[in-house]
Design a protein around this motif. Structure first.
Motif, PDB file in Angstrom:
ATOM      1  N   ALA A   1     -58.026 -21.476  83.016  1.00  0.00           N
ATOM      2  CA  ALA A   1     -58.138 -20.116  82.470  1.00  0.00           C
ATOM      3  C   ALA A   1     -58.069 -19.077  83.590  1.00  0.00           C
ATOM      4  O   ALA A   1     -57.445 -18.026  83.437  1.00  0.00           O
ATOM      5  N   GLU A   2     -58.683 -19.384  84.716  1.00  0.00           N
ATOM      6  CA  GLU A   2     -58.629 -18.467  85.869  1.00  0.00           C
ATOM      7  C   GLU A   2     -57.212 -18.374  86.416  1.00  0.00           C
ATOM      8  O   GLU A   2     -56.717 -17.286  86.715  1.00  0.00           O
ATOM      9  N   ASP A   3     -56.533 -19.523  86.547  1.00  0.00           N
ATOM     10  CA  ASP A   3     -55.141 -19.528  87.017  1.00  0.00           C
ATOM     11  C   ASP A   3     -54.229 -18.800  86.029  1.00  0.00           C
ATOM     12  O   ASP A   3     -53.315 -18.071  86.425  1.00  0.00           O
ATOM     13  N   LEU A   4     -54.489 -19.011  84.746  1.00  0.00           N
ATOM     14  CA  LEU A   4     -53.708 -18.366  83.698  1.00  0.00           C
ATOM     15  C   LEU A   4     -53.834 -16.847  83.794  1.00  0.00           C
ATOM     16  O   LEU A   4     -52.839 -16.119  83.724  1.00  0.00           O
ATOM     17  N   ALA A   5     -55.058 -16.378  83.989  1.00  0.00           N
ATOM     18  CA  ALA A   5     -55.288 -14.938  84.104  1.00  0.00           C
ATOM     19  C   ALA A   5     -54.575 -14.373  85.328  1.00  0.00           C
ATOM     20  O   ALA A   5     -53.990 -13.283  85.273  1.00  0.00           O
ATOM     21  N   ALA A   6     -54.597 -15.107  86.432  1.00  0.00           N
ATOM     22  CA  ALA A   6     -53.939 -14.631  87.652  1.00  0.00           C
ATOM     23  C   ALA A   6     -52.436 -14.445  87.435  1.00  0.00           C
ATOM     24  O   ALA A   6     -51.838 -13.500  87.950  1.00  0.00           O
ATOM     25  N   THR A   7     -51.834 -15.332  86.652  1.00  0.00           N
ATOM     26  CA  THR A   7     -50.393 -15.226  86.388  1.00  0.00           C
ATOM     27  C   THR A   7     -50.096 -14.216  85.288  1.00  0.00           C
ATOM     28  O   THR A   7     -49.243 -13.339  85.443  1.00  0.00           O
ATOM     29  N   LEU A   8     -50.791 -14.331  84.168  1.00  0.00           N
ATOM     30  CA  LEU A   8     -50.461 -13.497  83.016  1.00  0.00           C
ATOM     31  C   LEU A   8     -50.980 -12.068  83.129  1.00  0.00           C
ATOM     32  O   LEU A   8     -50.576 -11.212  82.350  1.00  0.00           O
ATOM     33  N   ASP A   9     -51.863 -11.804  84.077  1.00  0.00           N
ATOM     34  CA  ASP A   9     -52.346 -10.443  84.320  1.00  0.00           C
ATOM     35  C   ASP A   9     -51.816  -9.871  85.624  1.00  0.00           C
ATOM     36  O   ASP A   9     -52.336  -8.879  86.121  1.00  0.00           O
ATOM     37  N   ALA A  10     -50.802 -10.515  86.208  1.00  0.00           N
ATOM     38  CA  ALA A  10     -50.278 -10.088  87.507  1.00  0.00           C
ATOM     39  C   ALA A  10     -49.841  -8.629  87.453  1.00  0.00           C
ATOM     40  O   ALA A  10     -49.068  -8.240  86.576  1.00  0.00           O
ATOM     41  N   PRO A  11     -50.340  -7.823  88.377  1.00  0.00           N
ATOM     42  CA  PRO A  11     -49.970  -6.402  88.374  1.00  0.00           C
ATOM     43  C   PRO A  11     -48.513  -6.189  88.794  1.00  0.00           C
ATOM     44  O   PRO A  11     -47.946  -6.982  89.540  1.00  0.00           O
ATOM     45  N   GLY A  12     -47.939  -5.143  88.272  1.00  0.00           N
ATOM     46  CA  GLY A  12     -46.596  -4.760  88.678  1.00  0.00           C
ATOM     47  C   GLY A  12     -45.471  -5.480  87.954  1.00  0.00           C
ATOM     48  O   GLY A  12     -44.306  -5.244  88.245  1.00  0.00           O
ATOM     49  N   LEU A  13     -45.808  -6.377  87.037  1.00  0.00           N
ATOM     50  CA  LEU A  13     -44.781  -7.094  86.288  1.00  0.00           C
ATOM     51  C   LEU A  13     -44.911  -6.777  84.804  1.00  0.00           C
ATOM     52  O   LEU A  13     -46.018  -6.660  84.290  1.00  0.00           O
ATOM     53  N   ASN A  14     -43.770  -6.662  84.132  1.00  0.00           N
ATOM     54  CA  ASN A  14     -43.850  -6.469  82.688  1.00  0.00           C
ATOM     55  C   ASN A  14     -44.238  -7.786  82.022  1.00  0.00           C
ATOM     56  O   ASN A  14     -44.289  -8.841  82.670  1.00  0.00           O
ATOM     57  N   ALA A  15     -44.502  -7.736  80.745  1.00  0.00           N
ATOM     58  CA  ALA A  15     -45.001  -8.914  80.029  1.00  0.00           C
ATOM     59  C   ALA A  15     -44.005 -10.063  80.057  1.00  0.00           C
ATOM     60  O   ALA A  15     -44.393 -11.225  80.231  1.00  0.00           O
ATOM     61  N   ARG A  16     -42.721  -9.771  79.902  1.00  0.00           N
ATOM     62  CA  ARG A  16     -41.718 -10.842  79.925  1.00  0.00           C
ATOM     63  C   ARG A  16     -41.731 -11.560  81.268  1.00  0.00           C
ATOM     64  O   ARG A  16     -41.697 -12.782  81.338  1.00  0.00           O
ATOM     65  N   ALA A  17     -41.764 -10.798  82.350  1.00  0.00           N
ATOM     66  CA  ALA A  17     -41.768 -11.397  83.686  1.00  0.00           C
ATOM     67  C   ALA A  17     -43.019 -12.244  83.912  1.00  0.00           C
ATOM     68  O   ALA A  17     -42.959 -13.322  84.503  1.00  0.00           O
ATOM     69  N   ARG A  18     -44.162 -11.775  83.402  1.00  0.00           N
ATOM     70  CA  ARG A  18     -45.407 -12.543  83.546  1.00  0.00           C
ATOM     71  C   ARG A  18     -45.343 -13.838  82.746  1.00  0.00           C
ATOM     72  O   ARG A  18     -45.777 -14.890  83.210  1.00  0.00           O
TER      73      ARG A  18
END
Length: 196
Positions: free
Chosen positions: A63-80
């Protein structure tokens, strides 16, 4: 005390990632961890309780790794979203067995064996697909993805595609199944309309 418990779980994670849950005996786990049987039973009532704790620990870390990827700043949702699946491909096709997903490794093995472990896995998968659905909805809001009628159904479909790709990749020992999953993912998320 907590360090000993974590050490047992970390040792178990490495062993189970290589050989599966049933392939790892309690005596081997204790020998590898360098702890006496009494220490094991102080923390875990049984091997099944250990398996549940192992999966709980994995799901929490995931869940922590998932948040780091899916909440990555500077990227739109598709890129994440695509970065998440790129990471999946890298972990599952890499040489580091310990980095591979325990959900992929153990889901078929424990489904008939342990109701407790199955429940932990099911909760973990539900959490992952809910988070993926959220990013799909964010993509419609930020314009990086078309609006999908049922983001939750699409998220489950994507997860199933990647679970299957991981199993096929383990059999073929190449990245072709992951390449196919990536192409299918892009086609599904970029297609507007019903997901089924």
């Amino acid at each position: 005390m907590t360090d000993t418990r974590q050490h047992i779980l970390a040792t178990g994670r490495a062993l189970v990632a290589r050989r599966g849950y049933t392939g790892v005996g309690l005596s081997e786990l204790l020998r590898e961890a360098g702890v006496p049987k009494g220490s094991f039973y102080h923390f875990f009532k049984s091997k099944e309780a250990f398996g549940c704790a192992l999966l709980d620990s994995f799901v929490e870390g995931y869940a922590e790794d998932l948040a780091a990827t899916l909440d990555a700043p500077g990227l739109n949702a598709r890129a994440r979203l695509m970065a998440y699946f790129e990471g999946w491909r890298a972990r599952q096709s890499g040489e580091a067995y310990e980095a591979r997903c325990l959900v992929v490794k153990l889901s078929a093995e424990v489904a008939e064996l342990s109701p407790g472990m199955t429940e932990v896995l099911a909760r973990g998968v539900s959490s992952i697909t809910a988070r993926l659905a959220s990013v799909i909805r964010e993509g419609a809001a930020d314009g990086s993805l078309p609006a999908h009628d049922d983001a939750s159904a699409l998220a489950v479909t994507l997860y199933q595609i990647w679970l299957g790709a991981s199993l096929m990749g383990a059999l073929s020992r190449d990245t072709i199944p992951y390449d196919s999953a990536m192409a299918a993912t892009a086609a599904l998320i970029d297609h507007e309309g019903p997901t089924a």
